[in-house]
Design a protein around this motif. Structure first.
Motif, PDB file in Angstrom:
ATOM      1  N   UNK A  20       0.845  -1.181   0.000  1.00 45.78           N
ATOM      2  CA  UNK A  20       0.000   0.000   0.000  1.00 45.78           C
ATOM      3  C   UNK A  20       0.885   1.236   0.000  1.00 45.78           C
ATOM      4  N   UNK A  21       0.614   2.185  -0.887  1.00 45.01           N
ATOM      5  CA  UNK A  21       1.453   3.383  -0.959  1.00 45.01           C
ATOM      6  C   UNK A  21       1.322   4.275   0.270  1.00 45.01           C
ATOM      7  N   UNK A  22       0.242   4.128   1.026  1.00 44.93           N
ATOM      8  CA  UNK A  22       0.131   4.942   2.232  1.00 44.93           C
ATOM      9  C   UNK A  22       0.979   4.377   3.371  1.00 44.93           C
ATOM     10  N   UNK A  23       1.488   3.162   3.198  1.00 48.03           N
ATOM     11  CA  UNK A  23       2.366   2.546   4.195  1.00 48.03           C
ATOM     12  C   UNK A  23       3.811   2.950   3.929  1.00 48.03           C
ATOM     13  N   UNK A  24       4.636   2.993   4.964  1.00 51.26           N
ATOM     14  CA  UNK A  24       6.043   3.325   4.741  1.00 51.26           C
ATOM     15  C   UNK A  24       6.741   2.215   3.957  1.00 51.26           C
ATOM     16  N   UNK A  25       7.794   2.594   3.271  1.00 47.34           N
ATOM     17  CA  UNK A  25       8.590   1.595   2.563  1.00 47.34           C
ATOM     18  C   UNK A  25       9.210   0.631   3.566  1.00 47.34           C
ATOM     19  N   UNK A  26       9.185  -0.656   3.270  1.00 46.37           N
ATOM     20  CA  UNK A  26       9.873  -1.610   4.135  1.00 46.37           C
ATOM     21  C   UNK A  26      11.388  -1.385   4.092  1.00 46.37           C
ATOM     22  N   UNK A  27      12.080  -1.929   5.083  1.00 42.75           N
ATOM     23  CA  UNK A  27      13.541  -1.881   5.089  1.00 42.75           C
ATOM     24  C   UNK A  27      14.076  -2.660   3.889  1.00 42.75           C
ATOM     25  N   UNK A  28      15.336  -2.512   3.629  1.00 41.08           N
ATOM     26  CA  UNK A  28      15.966  -3.282   2.567  1.00 41.08           C
ATOM     27  C   UNK A  28      16.075  -2.509   1.274  1.00 41.08           C
TER      28      UNK A  28
END
Length: 146
Positions: A20-28
Motif C-alpha cells: 500500500x502506498x500509504x504505508x512506509x517503505x519496508x527496510x531493505x
C-alpha cells in the motif's frame, strides 16, 4: 538473488512485492520498478522507474488492454530479476488483483488464483466481485496477447 523485503514468491519462484502506498517503505533494497495502480498524479511518483494503470479503487482498470500489457510487462521484468513492486493506496484490492493475475502468468490456474493470492499475499486480496471476475478472465485475455 536479492529480493524486496515482503516479496511474495509466485508459483514459478518469481518474486514480486505488493504494498500500500500509504504505508512506509519496508527496510531493505528499493524497488527498481513499480507498477502503480490508481490515477497518475493522485499519488506521489516513486523515485524509481514506474508505470501506471488507471484503476479506480474497488473497481477494475479503465483500459483493459493497457492493463493487461502493463501487468504482463511487470511480471516479465520480475521474472528476469528486476526488483518489482505492485502498489495501490491500500495494497489489498487492486494490488491483490494484480498479484493474482501474475500468479496466473506464473502457471497457477485462473479459477484458483484469487484463493492463491489470499493465501500467499493478503487474506482480503481481490476485494470485489468484479475484481474476482477480472482475474478469472485475465488468463484468456493475456494468452491472446502473447
Amino acid at each position: 538473488m536479492t529480493q524486496l523485503d515482503g516479496a511474495v514468491l509466485l508459483p514459478d519462484g518469481t518474486a514480486v512485492r505488493g504494498r500500500g502506498r500509504r504505508d512506509p517503505l519496508p527496510e531493505g533494497p528499493l524497488p527498481e520498478f513499480s507498477l502503480c495502480l490508481g490515477r497518475p498524479g493522485q499519488d506521489a511518483e516513486p523515485e524509481w522507474e514506474a508505470a501506471w494503470i488507471d484503476w479506480p479503487d474497488f473497481r477494475v482498470p479503465r483500459d483493459r488492454a493497457a492493463a493487461i500489457a502493463a501487468i504482463v510487462a511487470a511480471y516479465e521484468r520480475a521474472r528476469a530479476g528486476t526488483l518489482v513492486e505492485v502498489s495501490c493506496t491500500g495494497g489489498t484490492g487492486r494490488t491483490g488483483t494484480v498479484i493474482a493475475c501474475m500468479a496466473v502468468l506464473a502457471g497457477h490456474p485462473a479459477d484458483d488464483a484469487v484463493a492463491w493470492a489470499r493465501a500467499h499475499y493478503r487474506p482480503r486480496a481481490v476485494e470485489t466481485p468484479w475484481q474476482r471476475r477480472w482475474v478469472r478472465g485475465f488468463a484468456e485475455r493475456a494468452a491472446r496477447r502473447r
